[in-house]
Design an enzyme around this catalytic site. Structure first.
Site, PDB file in Angstrom:
ATOM      1  CB  ALA A  69      -0.904  -0.014   1.225  1.00  0.00           C
ATOM      2  N   GLY A 112       0.826  -5.076   0.902  1.00  0.00           N
ATOM      3  CA  GLY A 112      -0.348  -5.138   0.036  1.00  0.00           C
ATOM      4  C   GLY A 112      -0.060  -5.799  -1.306  1.00  0.00           C
ATOM      5  CD  GLU A 115      -2.254  -7.538   2.849  1.00  0.00           C
ATOM      6  OE1 GLU A 115      -1.768  -6.415   2.617  1.00  0.00           O
ATOM      7  OE2 GLU A 115      -3.030  -7.763   3.778  1.00  0.00           O
ATOM      8  CD  GLU A 135       1.697  -5.471   5.648  1.00  0.00           C
ATOM      9  OE1 GLU A 135       2.539  -6.368   5.883  1.00  0.00           O
ATOM     10  OE2 GLU A 135       0.945  -5.486   4.664  1.00  0.00           O
TER      11      GLU A 135
HETATM   12  N1  CAA Z   1       4.604   3.286  -0.609  1.00  0.00           N
HETATM   13  C1  CAA Z   1       4.988   4.467  -1.127  1.00  0.00           C
HETATM   14  N2  CAA Z   1       6.158   4.627  -1.765  1.00  0.00           N
HETATM   15  C2  CAA Z   1       6.967   3.559  -1.888  1.00  0.00           C
HETATM   16  C3  CAA Z   1       6.612   2.289  -1.371  1.00  0.00           C
HETATM   17  C4  CAA Z   1       5.373   2.191  -0.705  1.00  0.00           C
HETATM   18  N3  CAA Z   1       4.930   1.017  -0.208  1.00  0.00           N
HETATM   19  N4  CAA Z   1       7.624   1.426  -1.633  1.00  0.00           N
HETATM   20  C5  CAA Z   1       8.549   2.111  -2.307  1.00  0.00           C
HETATM   21  N5  CAA Z   1       8.161   3.404  -2.458  1.00  0.00           N
HETATM   22  C6  CAA Z   1       8.881   4.481  -3.123  1.00  0.00           C
HETATM   23  C7  CAA Z   1      10.047   4.951  -2.284  1.00  0.00           C
HETATM   24  O1  CAA Z   1       9.595   5.862  -1.290  1.00  0.00           O
HETATM   25  C8  CAA Z   1      10.918   5.602  -3.312  1.00  0.00           C
HETATM   26  O2  CAA Z   1      10.372   6.861  -3.616  1.00  0.00           O
HETATM   27  P1  CAA Z   1      11.352   8.155  -3.789  1.00  0.00           P
HETATM   28  O3  CAA Z   1      12.161   7.827  -5.020  1.00  0.00           O
HETATM   29  O4  CAA Z   1      10.381   9.265  -3.966  1.00  0.00           O
HETATM   30  O5  CAA Z   1      12.164   8.222  -2.566  1.00  0.00           O
HETATM   31  C9  CAA Z   1      10.713   4.716  -4.535  1.00  0.00           C
HETATM   32  O6  CAA Z   1       9.484   4.011  -4.315  1.00  0.00           O
HETATM   33  C10 CAA Z   1      11.818   3.686  -4.697  1.00  0.00           C
HETATM   34  O7  CAA Z   1      11.913   2.937  -3.477  1.00  0.00           O
HETATM   35  P2  CAA Z   1      13.309   2.642  -2.732  1.00  0.00           P
HETATM   36  O8  CAA Z   1      14.266   3.769  -2.975  1.00  0.00           O
HETATM   37  O9  CAA Z   1      13.003   2.321  -1.325  1.00  0.00           O
HETATM   38  O10 CAA Z   1      13.793   1.358  -3.531  1.00  0.00           O
HETATM   39  P3  CAA Z   1      14.792   0.216  -3.030  1.00  0.00           P
HETATM   40  O11 CAA Z   1      15.073  -0.613  -4.248  1.00  0.00           O
HETATM   41  O12 CAA Z   1      15.898   0.794  -2.267  1.00  0.00           O
HETATM   42  O13 CAA Z   1      13.937  -0.663  -1.977  1.00  0.00           O
HETATM   43  C11 CAA Z   1      11.989  -1.881  -1.222  1.00  0.00           C
HETATM   44  C12 CAA Z   1      12.856  -1.457  -2.425  1.00  0.00           C
HETATM   45  C13 CAA Z   1      12.760  -2.851  -0.329  1.00  0.00           C
HETATM   46  C14 CAA Z   1      10.745  -2.579  -1.797  1.00  0.00           C
HETATM   47  C15 CAA Z   1      11.590  -0.639  -0.405  1.00  0.00           C
HETATM   48  O14 CAA Z   1      11.076   0.359  -1.283  1.00  0.00           O
HETATM   49  C16 CAA Z   1      10.547  -0.876   0.647  1.00  0.00           C
HETATM   50  O15 CAA Z   1      10.845  -1.425   1.701  1.00  0.00           O
HETATM   51  N6  CAA Z   1       9.283  -0.437   0.406  1.00  0.00           N
HETATM   52  C17 CAA Z   1       8.217  -0.519   1.370  1.00  0.00           C
HETATM   53  C18 CAA Z   1       7.714  -1.959   1.525  1.00  0.00           C
HETATM   54  C19 CAA Z   1       6.639  -2.010   2.580  1.00  0.00           C
HETATM   55  O16 CAA Z   1       6.835  -1.719   3.735  1.00  0.00           O
HETATM   56  N7  CAA Z   1       5.398  -2.408   2.169  1.00  0.00           N
HETATM   57  C20 CAA Z   1       4.280  -2.518   3.041  1.00  0.00           C
HETATM   58  C21 CAA Z   1       3.430  -1.284   2.939  1.00  0.00           C
HETATM   59  S1  CAA Z   1       2.121  -1.279   4.118  1.00  0.00           S
HETATM   60  C22 CAA Z   1       0.892  -2.193   3.433  1.00  0.00           C
HETATM   61  O17 CAA Z   1       1.016  -2.721   2.356  1.00  0.00           O
HETATM   62  C23 CAA Z   1      -0.378  -2.297   4.230  1.00  0.00           C
HETATM   63  C24 CAA Z   1      -1.315  -3.354   3.756  1.00  0.00           C
HETATM   64  O18 CAA Z   1      -1.429  -4.399   4.340  1.00  0.00           O
HETATM   65  C25 CAA Z   1      -2.200  -3.128   2.609  1.00  0.00           C
END
Ligand code: CAA
Length: 262
Positions: A69, A112, A115, A135
């Site tokens: 998400a 998400g 999911e 999460e």
């Molecule tokens: N939401 C919003 N933006 C996101 C995102 C997310 N889930 N995941 C990545 N991005 C964005 C980053 O903020 C970044 O944006 P900027 O360039 O503006 O800074 C861009 O995408 C590239 O991401 P990274 O620089 O972090 O890329 P990376 O290759 O270094 O890392 C990754 C990749 C390990 C997937 C890392 O991006 C990450 O950990 N993302 C979040 C994963 C996460 O926590 N997901 C769970 C979300 S909560 C949820 O999903 C609730 C639910 O149950 C529905």
């Protein structure tokens, strides 16, 4: 061009029978924002309503299916906003689609994204896929069905492990655990494989495909005796279809069936 790209790309396969939906927010790693889900839902409903379309493929990019998400959208959300708008409620639409959905995951399917993959009917994973529910690292829990669907799919022990420890698993593990139905070598396209599978389904009668999906999904909702009754009634109902007559006549006459989808 400054024209905004659609958040979900939608195209038809060469046969015209498979609608291919591609998550398309690469700069945010396909973070599943509310606007993205709104577009996805419209495309899913269009595909479900179009009689030419027999199956749907849901895919992402080569390096990321979806990183969850949209954290930036959620970050400042209050409880009252989340509750009053039933935040993530719109994700439930996917589970109401009648046609088979083949998911294709290469790269990250996190939170998400994992999911969403779990909501597809047949999941194809690349060896280089990464699944996880991170999460807990954000102070929340999965909200797109993860805790419930993971338990039903991979069992409580593994669901707890993913939910509580931020453990990441590979596509191979996802396949071994029964989360993915098919495993694709790292150098091959999961989308191509998913389209092949969807084309195979599209080559059968549409009513039988819809009924098979409905019956399998009922197993997740009903006690066994009710599920068995539901299955048998649906099985019996298919004897009212032209496709049952055609499918069995074709077998007896040693020829290929010509489905009428009725
Ligand atoms: N939401 C919003 N933006 C996101 C995102 C997310 N889930 N995941 C990545 N991005 C964005 C980053 O903020 C970044 O944006 P900027 O360039 O503006 O800074 C861009 O995408 C590239 O991401 P990274 O620089 O972090 O890329 P990376 O290759 O270094 O890392 C990754 C990749 C390990 C997937 C890392 O991006 C990450 O950990 N993302 C979040 C994963 C996460 O926590 N997901 C769970 C979300 S909560 C949820 O999903 C609730 C639910 O149950 C529905």
């Amino acid at each position: 061009s400054t024209q905004a790209e659609p958040l979900v790309l939608s195209r038809r396969s060469d046969s015209g029978k498979v609608q291919i939906l591609t998550l398309n927010r690469p700069k945010a790693l396909n973070a599943l924002s509310t606007p993205l889900f709104d577009v996805l839902n419209v495309e899913l409903e269009k595909a479900d309503a179009d009689p030419e379309v027999r199956a749907i493929v849901l895919t992402g990019g080569d390096k990321v299916f979806a990183a969850g998400a949209d954290i930036k959208e959620m970050k400042d959300k209050t409880f009252s906003e989340a509750y009053s708008t039933n935040f993530l409620g719109s994700w439930a639409k996917l589970a109401t689609i009648k046609k088979p959905i083949v998911g294709a995951v290469a790269g990250y399917a996190l939170g998400g994204g994992c999911e969403l993959a779990l909501m597809t009917d047949i999941l194809v994973a690349s060896e280089k896929a990464t699944f996880g529910q991170p999460e807990i690292t954000l102070g929340i829990i999965p909200g797109g069905g993860g805790t419930q669907r993971l338990v039903k799919t991979i069992g409580k022990a593994r669901a707890m492990d993913l939910t509580l420890t931020n453990r990441k698993i590979t596509g191979k593990e996802a396949y071994d655990w029964g989360l993915a139905a098919r495993l694709v070598p790292a150098d091959q396209s999961v989308t191509e494989e998913a389209v092949k599978i969807a084309e195979g389904i599209a080559g059968f009668g549409a009513l039988a495909a819809q009924a098979g999906k409905e019956a399998v999904n009922a197993a997740g909702e009903l006690p066994l005796s009710e599920g068995l009754r539901f299955e048998r009634r649906l099985f019996q109902a298919l004897f009212a279809t032209a496709d049952q007559k055609e499918g069995m006549a074709a077998f007896a006459e040693k020829r290929k069936p010509t489905w009428k989808h009725e």
